[in-house]
Design a protein around this motif. Sequence first.
Motif, PDB file in Angstrom:
ATOM      1  N   THR A  11      -5.158 -10.127   1.122  1.00 52.12           N
ATOM      2  CA  THR A  11      -5.628 -10.642  -0.164  1.00 52.12           C
ATOM      3  C   THR A  11      -4.683 -10.253  -1.299  1.00 52.12           C
ATOM      4  N   ARG A  12      -4.250  -8.995  -1.327  1.00 49.93           N
ATOM      5  CA  ARG A  12      -3.410  -8.503  -2.414  1.00 49.93           C
ATOM      6  C   ARG A  12      -1.962  -8.344  -1.933  1.00 49.93           C
ATOM      7  N   TRP A  13      -1.440  -9.378  -1.297  1.00 48.14           N
ATOM      8  CA  TRP A  13      -0.131  -9.263  -0.670  1.00 48.14           C
ATOM      9  C   TRP A  13       0.992  -9.057  -1.689  1.00 48.14           C
ATOM     10  N   VAL A  14       0.839  -9.615  -2.912  1.00 49.99           N
ATOM     11  CA  VAL A  14       1.896  -9.438  -3.915  1.00 49.99           C
ATOM     12  C   VAL A  14       2.073  -7.962  -4.252  1.00 49.99           C
ATOM     13  N   THR A  15       0.953  -7.276  -4.452  1.00 48.02           N
ATOM     14  CA  THR A  15       1.010  -5.852  -4.784  1.00 48.02           C
ATOM     15  C   THR A  15       1.617  -5.048  -3.655  1.00 48.02           C
ATOM     16  N   PHE A  16       1.186  -5.338  -2.425  1.00 43.73           N
ATOM     17  CA  PHE A  16       1.645  -4.531  -1.297  1.00 43.73           C
ATOM     18  C   PHE A  16       3.059  -4.881  -0.861  1.00 43.73           C
ATOM     19  N   VAL A  17       3.523  -6.107  -1.126  1.00 48.40           N
ATOM     20  CA  VAL A  17       4.918  -6.440  -0.826  1.00 48.40           C
ATOM     21  C   VAL A  17       5.855  -5.561  -1.641  1.00 48.40           C
ATOM     22  N   GLY A  18       5.515  -5.343  -2.930  1.00 49.72           N
ATOM     23  CA  GLY A  18       6.334  -4.467  -3.757  1.00 49.72           C
ATOM     24  C   GLY A  18       6.401  -3.061  -3.189  1.00 49.72           C
ATOM     25  N   SER A  19       5.269  -2.522  -2.749  1.00 49.42           N
ATOM     26  CA  SER A  19       5.251  -1.183  -2.164  1.00 49.42           C
ATOM     27  C   SER A  19       6.040  -1.147  -0.861  1.00 49.42           C
ATOM     28  N   PHE A  20       5.887  -2.210  -0.056  1.00 53.86           N
ATOM     29  CA  PHE A  20       6.603  -2.274   1.219  1.00 53.86           C
ATOM     30  C   PHE A  20       8.115  -2.290   1.002  1.00 53.86           C
ATOM     31  N   VAL A  21       8.567  -3.110   0.075  1.00 54.25           N
ATOM     32  CA  VAL A  21      10.009  -3.205  -0.182  1.00 54.25           C
ATOM     33  C   VAL A  21      10.550  -1.876  -0.695  1.00 54.25           C
TER      34      VAL A  21
END
Length: 824
Positions: A11-21
Amino acid sequence: MLSTALRTLRTRWVTFVGSFVALSLGVALIAVMGLALASSLDAPDRRPERFAMAPVVVKGMDTLRVRTSTGIRSRQLARPRAVPADVIAKLKHLGTVVVDRSFAVRARGGPGDLVGHPWSTAAFAPYRLDAGRAPRAADEVVVSGDRFRPGTRLRTDAGTVRIVGIVRIVGTATGPGFENAVFYTDARAAQLAPHSVQLVVDAGAVAVRAAVRGSAGVQVLTGDARRYADADPDRDSEELTAMNAMFGTAGGVAGFVSVFVVASTFAFTVAQRRREFGLLRTAGATPGQIRRTVVSEALLIGVLASTAGCVLGSYGAPKLAEWTVAEGLAPRWFTIGDSTWPYQLAFWTGLFVALAGVLAASWRAGRTGPTEALREASVDTRTMTPGRRLVGSALLLTAAVTLVLALVNDPSDLLHRKTYVSRPMLLITAVALLAPVLVRPLTRLIAWLPAQLPGATGMLVRENAAAGIRRTAAVAAPVLVTVALAGSLLGATATLNEAKATEVRTRTAADFVVTAAGDAGFDDVTLRKLRAVPDAEVSATSVSAVYVLEDGTALIRSEARAADPRLLADTAELPLAAGKMSDLDDDSIIVNEEWEQHTVGERVDVWLGDGRQKSLRIAAVMTIGTGDNGVYVTPRNAPDAPVDRADVRLAHGADATAVAAELRDAVRESGATVRTTAQWVRSTYPETDRTTRTGFLLVLGIALLYTGISLANTMVMATSDRVRELAVLRLAGATRWQVLRLVAAEALTVVAVGGVLGALVAGLNLAGMWGALGLLSVWTPIEIPWATLGWTVAACAVLAVISALAPAALSLRHGAVELAGTPE
């Protein structure tokens, strides 16, 4: 919990993509530096080069060995001893003896590392005469490589010579270019380099060892040990040691930057979800369930991102190795090994950082009541928790106390690279933890002028940035760390270089400085011509070394400059803390306060540059300064040291132009250089060594790249989370371009906040170094790399604006009413 975490990630993939990168890049940096560091720990032994085909090499004493209570301590001698004449006589009875000589050759149009040898020694290297013939006259030479052709005339510092032959390397040498050799006839080589420290004997090793037995320090080299007769046989180990320090520094700083930015990004990610946590608490979720959900999400992202980072690091490390070889920082054979511990370190560090980054924030989110969480979801309040305030204050106090202790007890420690690299990290962490206290007043100060301008944009920028403290602090964190590191590291090296140049200027009272063209120094004829110049007092000095045993276990080498005491007093102003220069004689020495024994009148046992032990009286003591003051002795205590410099003081009323012309005429044939003192200081201005400079640029490049990516991630996350807020502005009457200008202005304001905090950290670090230099009697201005800081902040500003405008522009393509109703 795991299924809930997976649904949240979708659901909150935008937020977690930043953390992942951010996390995967941080793990990749740690893996790359760890792999490079592991591969630079050991160097394979070099095989012999110049003496690969020599039967036996006999080498004079070149190492000082001193027995102590903890074992034997050794140092390379500044002036290695020649093989004793009686030993050479014995060796000649065993077989043919070929004396080796090596000396620098300066040639117009030639490479700077030309080295001369006797032609007879070419037979022991893997050389083949590829064209021409052997040299027969004093003005004939044979050169290696393909830079020149037979018949070419070459102007050197020892006269013009004609190239009569070309040799090329074949056989067992480790590479095609281990030296740029110039071979003279044996007689001419002996004239150019009378001092010889090694020779080749065509005899059996057993008989040679028997002949040299009893001769102190004389070595017999056979097999692979013949590499110790080559120039700089340990250069691979030295290069790897320098690389080890470079990668260690780069790895430490890169690890700190990645941990710092990742922890900040994860904490901001959790802080963004306060409204979500409030709704979960309202729906009946317990604090423990919220904490477990957040930790599960962090664990999942940590495992995935750490794995991706290790894979990325496995591809990046070989690229780094290729770059270091191409830049000449590493031996040609250097590659990444098969060590696995860097992957383990990177993976578990990434996982730990991911969990640590959300732990404190999730604990606070779990403790917040439902109504309170909903009430504080839009405006940041109570951002400064007691724990954060305590840790930040403790780190700041630690930085201040350690600085004061260093200034009181050992100011020179602040000038060491390990100190001025590590101290900024402590201050950066402290300022980042205390950022919620600093951000609001700093934001209002920066945005005060724009807020006074007509229109509401300036006021909205000020209030939005001041109200969203967590968002402002998270975006400012990458800028803070980059600006602080750039200012601290580059500023420290520039300040140290300027301090060393200041020392040189203040202790030189000469009007002109004449420097020799090569390592062999001035010959006797040139020195007589210099001393014969009218209206000039010439102080010729040579460089050697002195060794002293301190604390009974440490063998310390100090650079020693040998000079006539009377002439030295006329051309130098040493920074004396006690004693007088005029008291220097053949039975004394001038030391500095860094020595364990530094009381005028005391006697100190030392070893001279050729290894002879002698007891000398301390005639005077210099201040420590930046650590380059060394010691002073008389020429008798610097045996065989070549005169490499002549300081010239004009007589009262002398014509400087006329004297300069006379000096240039006197040294014309030797190729020496005559400069005024100011010109000489500029030409010898201290510079950071290439490996250190490259290491710092590597560190700052990594920090800037990582900061840029993290800054972009954080800005995208922050702007994407403000879609409804931007829609409300549109509904209030703001146009699309007004909203975009507001977003860009906020981004610039936040970058300015990070830049100011970073400059504050850099300024505090450099102020500590300036204070240490003052206590060491070196008063020099602080050198701040304004250009670098300006470009760094500008790059961060461009990235921040683009990263903020892109998601804002995409969201504003939809209608304001539609956006205002967008669910979170």
